[in-house]
Design an enzyme around this catalytic site. Structure first.
Site, PDB file in Angstrom:
ATOM      1  N   ASP A 165       0.885  -1.167   0.000  1.00  0.00           N
ATOM      2  CA  ASP A 165       0.000   0.000   0.000  1.00  0.00           C
ATOM      3  C   ASP A 165       0.919   1.212   0.000  1.00  0.00           C
ATOM      4  O   ASP A 165       1.563   1.508   1.003  1.00  0.00           O
ATOM      5  CB  ASP A 165      -0.897  -0.040   1.248  1.00  0.00           C
ATOM      6  CG  ASP A 165      -1.725   1.246   1.417  1.00  0.00           C
ATOM      7  OD1 ASP A 165      -1.657   2.129   0.540  1.00  0.00           O
ATOM      8  OD2 ASP A 165      -2.438   1.345   2.437  1.00  0.00           O
ATOM      9  N   LYS A 199       2.490  11.233  -3.430  1.00  0.00           N
ATOM     10  CA  LYS A 199       1.473  10.523  -4.208  1.00  0.00           C
ATOM     11  C   LYS A 199       0.546  11.490  -4.946  1.00  0.00           C
ATOM     12  O   LYS A 199       0.040  11.184  -6.021  1.00  0.00           O
ATOM     13  CB  LYS A 199       0.663   9.635  -3.256  1.00  0.00           C
ATOM     14  CG  LYS A 199      -0.297   8.669  -3.936  1.00  0.00           C
ATOM     15  CD  LYS A 199      -0.871   7.734  -2.900  1.00  0.00           C
ATOM     16  CE  LYS A 199      -1.913   6.797  -3.435  1.00  0.00           C
ATOM     17  NZ  LYS A 199      -2.377   5.864  -2.394  1.00  0.00           N
ATOM     18  N   GLU A 221      -7.257   0.350  -4.664  1.00  0.00           N
ATOM     19  CA  GLU A 221      -7.300   0.255  -3.203  1.00  0.00           C
ATOM     20  C   GLU A 221      -8.644  -0.304  -2.682  1.00  0.00           C
ATOM     21  O   GLU A 221      -8.637  -1.195  -1.832  1.00  0.00           O
ATOM     22  CB  GLU A 221      -6.992   1.622  -2.578  1.00  0.00           C
ATOM     23  CG  GLU A 221      -5.508   1.960  -2.711  1.00  0.00           C
ATOM     24  CD  GLU A 221      -5.185   3.437  -2.537  1.00  0.00           C
ATOM     25  OE1 GLU A 221      -6.059   4.196  -2.085  1.00  0.00           O
ATOM     26  OE2 GLU A 221      -4.055   3.827  -2.859  1.00  0.00           O
ATOM     27  N   ASP A 269     -12.850   5.434   2.533  1.00  0.00           N
ATOM     28  CA  ASP A 269     -11.418   5.497   2.862  1.00  0.00           C
ATOM     29  C   ASP A 269     -11.021   6.910   3.271  1.00  0.00           C
ATOM     30  O   ASP A 269     -10.919   7.806   2.438  1.00  0.00           O
ATOM     31  CB  ASP A 269     -10.610   5.028   1.636  1.00  0.00           C
ATOM     32  CG  ASP A 269      -9.096   5.001   1.897  1.00  0.00           C
ATOM     33  OD1 ASP A 269      -8.642   5.526   2.938  1.00  0.00           O
ATOM     34  OD2 ASP A 269      -8.372   4.450   1.050  1.00  0.00           O
TER      35      ASP A 269
END
Ligand code: ADP
Ligand code: MG
Length: 653
Positions: free
Chosen positions: A54, A118, A218, A242
């Site tokens: 992850d 990211k 994800e 999330d």
């Protein structure tokens, strides 16, 4: 040969769908066994572990399937945390540290400490311009169209390089813990990541010395960690909520027959646990009488406030009140006050959930399962509010920091062939083919084919003595290549002189497991061949792929008509040419009348060629055929019969 832009996505598309995940799980019947053999030595190879990673905005981690109990487990050293903060620090000498050690410099050395990389993956400065103040380090803005670079010291780094440092750190940690080399990985990305962002993630893996076997969404990974989708018979609609450190994503998935379809995604790329920390800092600052300016000046003090606020937030996930002190000043926070501070953020996430449902064409009652992901979902108010919104208890028993990595490990295990009943497949999102006469698309590998995949077909020349053939490779669903996307073009040269229709050129397409297409053209009679590799590059975005699919439906009728017209025109051209040649070669065997009538029929056919009237062209072809047939049969010679023997050949280029 120049690498051509080409996109094979690990996705399965349906027309009403935005993004679908890379995997199709099918029951493994036809696959016998998977044994690694070293081709050079012939020896059997020990199965190497494939890790799940992850790569998060705030934290990253690695997980594996434990070899003994076959359960997914996040890797950690002794009793330390499995989480590695996604932070990179460069010191004066250019030394790089990653993780907790780097995080210490976030406030004191902001120019040298890179976080949230990211957010920059696959982005140009234009994409982030409005948020540039968020980045406390230097993001280069000179060329606004190209991909961003980050400056630290006097060096420049791409987000791909920076991410590779995080991945390298994870790889080293895993190798240290497992005491074995780790070279293969599955890496997760948000469901909304486009091709460029996915490819950038893949490249970062490669740079870190990892063979990235799969890029996985994800929410798909999180669902898998809860066992959702592992039963092929089951079909479910799942909401994956999330909430991480700085980002919020809600994804609505449809899982059926082992296919994970992303029905919709929504969220806020600047909303997360960090905002909660900031709200607490602001509250305390208000109470203590320290001004914001003072905080800005005294970075150490600001850092202490931030760290203390995060500590309070975490503490309040299981307690009702928090009391401590910052540099001698007492601070206090109750759960009630905290909930009041964060309520606006929670409400914003619910607005996103409503939008996601609407985009998926669903209502809350259609959702079968709710999966909680991200450290911030530990906050009790979040779980309660989301449970209330969907009217169901949420899944929260798997550690929300680790759930994505654990799911990635499950996928890695399936890929490794260890899960005997399941097989993961990659699928081509768009058809692949070549251009044939008249600009028609001839599909060799249809969309939704499993990869690796192979296909071949034979073609022939159109003209006598034709020594070369241009092979143009296209991707798309439309009948005419001009409406599709060109991937590559090359010439097959050196075909020895032969009458039209005699050469047999075999064009083969091979997509390997990495999604790289190679196209080979070979003239079978002479053995002349040519190959081109079409590399996957920053290719089509999901939206573009979807548009191409939709276009193919919208234009289906007119495409069919144009294909029929082009086919008629091609046939007409061929028959006119063959007949004219026949006339000139065999003039002595034909009567003057036969020649005259035939030439007339050719002229008539030629005249209707550009009429755009397919039926008329067809009719005149028939007329010409009727005239020539009787004498053609009479005088057909060896060469012509050879030409006709090429009739089994598919078409000419
Ligand atoms: P990302 O996916 O963005 O990398 P994570 O899922 O690791 O982020 O979430 C990190 C966030 O979770 C941080 O803001 C952290 O403070 C928060 N967090 C972690 N544990 C808790 C907890 N027990 N209570 C509340 N928030 C928490
Ligand atoms: Mg995350």
């Amino acid at each position: 040969m120049r690498p051509f832009s080409f996109s094979i996505r690990k996705q399965f598309y349906r027309l009403n769908v935005n993004f679908t995940d890379c995997i199709q799980i099918i029951t493994k019947k036809e696959v016998v066994a998977k044994i690694g053999i070293n081709i050079s030595t012939g020896s059997l190879q020990k199965e190497e572990i494939i890790v799940g990673i992850d790569l998060g905005t705030t934290n990253s981690l690695v997980a594996i399937i434990h070899p003994d109990n076959k359960q997914p487990v996040a890797l950690k050293e002794h009793d330390s945390s499995s989480l590695v903060p996604s932070v990179i620090h460069f010191d004066e000498q250019g030394n790089i540290t990653v993780g907790n050690e780097a995080k210490r410099f976030l406030v004191t050395e902001p120019q040298q400490t890179i976080f949230s990389v990211k957010r920059l993956m696959g982005k140009s400065y234009n994409d982030i311009r409005e948020r540039s103040s968020f980045f406390t380090y230097k993001v280069i803005d000179d060329n606004t169209e190209s991909l961003v670079k980050i400056q630290a010291g006097n060096k420049f780094y791409s987000p791909v390089e920076l991410s590779s440092y995080i991945l390298k750190e994870l790889k080293h940690r895993a190798e240290h813990i497992l005491k074995t080399p780790v070279t293969r990985a599955v890496i997760t990305v948000p469901a909304y990541f486009n091709d460029a962002q996915r490819q950038a993630t893949r490249d970062a893996g490669k740079l870190a010395g990892l063979d990235v076997l799969r890029i996985v969404n994800e929410p798909t990974a999180a669902s898998l960690a809860y066992g959702l989708g592992l039963n092929k018979e089951e079909s479910k609609t799942v909401a994956v909520y999330d909430l991480g450190g700085g980002t919020f994503d809600i994804s609505i998935l449809r899982i059926a027959g082992g296919i994970f379809e992303v029905l919709s995604t929504n969220g806020d790329t600047y909303l997360g646990g960090d905002d909660f920390d900031q709200a607490i800092v602001d509250y305390w600052v208000g109470q203590t009488g320290i001004t914001r300016e003072e905080l800005q000046l005294h970075k150490q003090v600001a850092q202490s406030f931030r760290l203390k606020a995060e500590e309070a937030k975490r503490f309040l996930s299981t307690a009702n009140a928090f009391t401590s002190e910052i540099a001698g000043t007492p601070v206090h926070l109750t759960r009630e006050k905290f909930e009041e501070l964060i309520r606006p953020f929670v409400d914003r996430t619910i607005v996103c959930c409503t939008k996601a449902l609407k985009d998926a064409g669903l209502s809350v009652t259609d959702i079968d399962e709710i999966v909680m992901v991200g450290g911030t979902t530990r906050v009790p108010l979040i779980k309660e509010s989301i449970g209330q919104f969907f009217g169901k208890k949420v899944h929260d028993d798997v550690n929300p920091d680790e759930v994505v990595a654990l799911g990635a490990a499950i996928q890695a295990d399936i890929l490794a062939g260890n899960n005997k009943d399941l097989l993961l497949l990659d699928i081509t999102p768009l058809s692949l083919g070549i251009e044939t006469m008249g600009g028609l698309m001839d599909i060799l590998i249809p969309r939704n084919s499993k990869i690796p995949s192979k296909a071949g077909r034979q073609y022939t020349t159109q003209k006598d003595g034709q020594s070369g053939m241009r092979i143009s490779v296209f991707q798309g669903e439309r009948d005419l290549v001009k409406d599709n996307r060109k991937l590559a073009e090359f010439n097959l040269t050196g075909i020895p002189g032969m009458p039209a229709g005699l050469p047999k050129v075999e064009v083969s397409f091979l997509i390997n497991a990495d999604g790289i297409l190679s196209v080979t053209a070979k003239e079978l009679r002479s053995g002349v061949s040519q190959t081109v590799e079409v590399k996957p590059q920053y290719g089509l975005t999901d939206a573009e792929v979807e548009k191409m699919l939709l276009d193919s439906i919208t234009h289906a009728k007119e495409d069919m008509q144009s294909r029929a017209l082009v086919e008629a025109q091609t046939e007409a051209k061929q028959i006119m040419e063959t007949t004219s040649q026949f006339l000139s070669r065999n003039a002595s065997l034909l009567s003057t009348e036969e020649i005259e009538v035939t030439q007339n029929a050719i002229a008539v056919l030629n005249a209707v060629m550009e009429s755009g009237n397919k039926d008329m062209i067809q009719e005149k072809i028939e007329a010409l055929n009727d005239i020539s047939r009787p004498y053609a049969e009479r005088v057909m010679d060896q060469a012509i019969s050879k030409v006709m023997s090429g009739k089994s050949i598919k078409g000419s280029i």
